[in-house]
Design a protein around this motif. Structure first.
Motif, PDB file in Angstrom:
ATOM      1  N   PRO A 140       0.851  -1.197   0.000  1.00  0.00           N
ATOM      2  CA  PRO A 140       0.000   0.000   0.000  1.00  0.00           C
ATOM      3  C   PRO A 140       0.885   1.245   0.000  1.00  0.00           C
ATOM      4  N   CYS A 141       0.423   2.305  -0.663  1.00  0.00           N
ATOM      5  CA  CYS A 141       1.217   3.547  -0.701  1.00  0.00           C
ATOM      6  C   CYS A 141       1.305   4.181   0.682  1.00  0.00           C
TER       7      CYS A 141
ATOM      8  N   PRO B  59      12.010  -1.174  -5.498  1.00  0.00           N
ATOM      9  CA  PRO B  59      12.148   0.289  -5.635  1.00  0.00           C
ATOM     10  C   PRO B  59      11.628   0.807  -6.970  1.00  0.00           C
ATOM     11  N   GLY B  60      10.698   1.766  -6.887  1.00  0.00           N
ATOM     12  CA  GLY B  60      10.123   2.343  -8.102  1.00  0.00           C
ATOM     13  C   GLY B  60       9.092   1.464  -8.772  1.00  0.00           C
ATOM     14  N   GLY B  61       8.771   0.308  -8.135  1.00  0.00           N
ATOM     15  CA  GLY B  61       7.864  -0.650  -8.779  1.00  0.00           C
ATOM     16  C   GLY B  61       6.395  -0.369  -8.577  1.00  0.00           C
ATOM     17  N   GLY B  62       6.065   0.704  -7.903  1.00  0.00           N
ATOM     18  CA  GLY B  62       4.660   1.055  -7.722  1.00  0.00           C
ATOM     19  C   GLY B  62       4.115   0.619  -6.379  1.00  0.00           C
TER      20      GLY B  62
ATOM     21  N   TYR C 172       2.792   9.742  -9.691  1.00  0.00           N
ATOM     22  CA  TYR C 172       4.187   9.362  -9.448  1.00  0.00           C
ATOM     23  C   TYR C 172       4.638   9.912  -8.102  1.00  0.00           C
ATOM     24  N   PHE C 173       5.171   9.038  -7.237  1.00  0.00           N
ATOM     25  CA  PHE C 173       5.560   9.421  -5.886  1.00  0.00           C
ATOM     26  C   PHE C 173       7.071   9.411  -5.668  1.00  0.00           C
TER      27      PHE C 173
ATOM     28  N   GLY D 101       7.648   4.828  -6.668  1.00  0.00           N
ATOM     29  CA  GLY D 101       7.081   4.565  -7.987  1.00  0.00           C
ATOM     30  C   GLY D 101       5.707   5.185  -8.119  1.00  0.00           C
ATOM     31  N   ARG D 102       4.920   4.669  -9.013  1.00  0.00           N
ATOM     32  CA  ARG D 102       3.578   5.209  -9.250  1.00  0.00           C
ATOM     33  C   ARG D 102       2.519   4.480  -8.421  1.00  0.00           C
TER      34      ARG D 102
END
Length: 384
Positions: free
Chosen positions: A167-168, A198-201, A356-357, A362-363
């Motif tokens: 979860p974000c 990393p960066g994978g959403g 994009y965070f 990631g997104r």
């Protein structure tokens, strides 16, 4: 033997390779394994056509459904075994898979007649392979392209990524006071929760690799079993056996509904939107997310299995008995092209749609995952 060669190549994997080298090596291995798999499928469908009299179409439908269904169920078992064994030991997982392939070899070598599949008139030429003057087969092949693209737009790549992604909310938070959510880890130096990929959403369920493997394996086993018994459980009781093109069109449009419903849920339901917000403070409804995913996956698997079973029967029915391998081969080439379209398309949609965070997060993957379901629904409509 090609499949054993592909597994053997994976023993040569080196974790220190750069990304380009790794992608090229894995792609070459996948190509070899894919050729081996499709040659096996091609042989199975060809033999089924050759040994079944033309007047026994219901029997042919049952044989094709059973062969295709059990093949997919065993593939699902492979998904589950692979995801479980790789957590124990990478080389152990490869060795077990090679052992399973070896178990099948004696039956193929000693149990099949060497006369099966031999050309009665003349061997196929390279130019003749693409000269298929069979309108029904050509239309069915195009439909097959969009049929499998409709599944792989959301299943092959986005689904496991979404199930694994954390979860974000909770990412980039201090991990000294609160434990990091599933799919993330605590960086001791920074004292922050980082995405495990990393960066994978983010915005997914944060499930473990084994649980995700069980999800995928369960889907494929269920899908295969429904395929196997479609003539007895579905088309037979509904007086649709042996099926014709109208039956396939009907089930094709029915198959649009699960993915369309899932796309709407991802776009509007707080169950999925809350975990996709980096600043969300509250309890994440993980059980609700899982309930939605299981319901849609099971419903889609059942309807898609019926579609695929009918498709597989129709291609064998329409194939010229003197060119069965060529006809079925063209059909499976369309199948592969559809999977390529779905895989590439899903990668683009899942990767580039969503807020994009930053590089460590990631997104937000919910919007991209929803777009994948929309594309899958559109592709299924085209197939019907």
């Amino acid at each position: 033997f090609l499949q054993l060669g592909a597994y053997g190549m994976l023993f040569g994997w080196n974790g220190d390779w750069d990304k380009t080298t790794a992608i090229i090596y894995v792609s070459a291995t996948q190509i070899m394994a894919g050729i081996a798999k499709d040659l096996t499928k091609l042989g199975g469908k060809t033999v089924t056509k050759l040994v079944t009299p033309d007047e026994k179409q219901t029997k042919l439908f049952k044989l094709v459904s059973m062969l295709t269904g059990w093949k997919n169920s065993l593939k699902g078992v492979g998904y589950f075994l692979g995801s479980w064994l790789i957590n124990i030991n990478y080389y152990l997982s490869l060795g077990v898979m090679m052992g399973i392939v070896c178990l099948a070899l004696p039956g193929a070598i000693f149990g099949l007649s060497s006369k099966l599949g031999r050309a009665k008139k003349s061997n196929a030429t390279l130019s003749g392979i693409f000269d298929v003057k069979n309108w029904n087969l050509n239309v069915l092949s195009v439909a097959r392209l969009f049929l499998f693209a409709s599944r792989d737009f959301w299943f092959e790549i986005p689904l496991p990524f979404f199930l694994r992604s954390p979860p974000c909310s909770g990412l980039l938070d201090p991990c000294s006071s609160n434990p990091c959510v599933g799919g993330s880890y605590c960086d001791a130096a920074a004292n922050l929760c980082y995405n495990m990929n990393p960066g994978g959403g983010c915005g997914g369920l944060g499930l473990s690799r084994t649980v995700v493997g069980a999800f995928l394996g369960g889907y494929i086993i269920l899908y295969g079993q429904i395929q196997s018994y479609t003539p007895q459980l579905v088309t037979g009781p509904l007086k649709q056996s042996p099926p014709n093109k109208l039956v396939e069109v009907l089930w094709g449009f029915i198959n649009c509904f699960p993915t369309m419903v899932m796309a709407v849920a991802l776009y509007v339901s707080p169950i999925f939107l809350d975990p996709a917000a980096l600043d969300y403070i509250g309890t994440i409804n993980l059980s609700g997310q899982i309930a939605w995913m299981v319901t849609i996956i099971v419903t889609f698997a059942i309807i898609f299995a019926i579609n695929s079973s009918i498709h597989s029967y129709l291609v064998v029915k329409y194939a010229d008995k003197n060119k069965v391998a060529v006809s079925v081969g063209i059909y499976y080439m369309s199948n592969a092209m559809g999977r390529l379209l779905g895989t590439l398309g899903s990668g683009l949609l899942y990767t580039y749609i969503g807020d994009y965070f930053g590089q460590y997060v990631g997104r937000s993957s919910v919007s991209g995952f929803a777009a994948c379901f929309v594309a899958g629904t559109a592709s299924r409509g085209l197939a019907a």
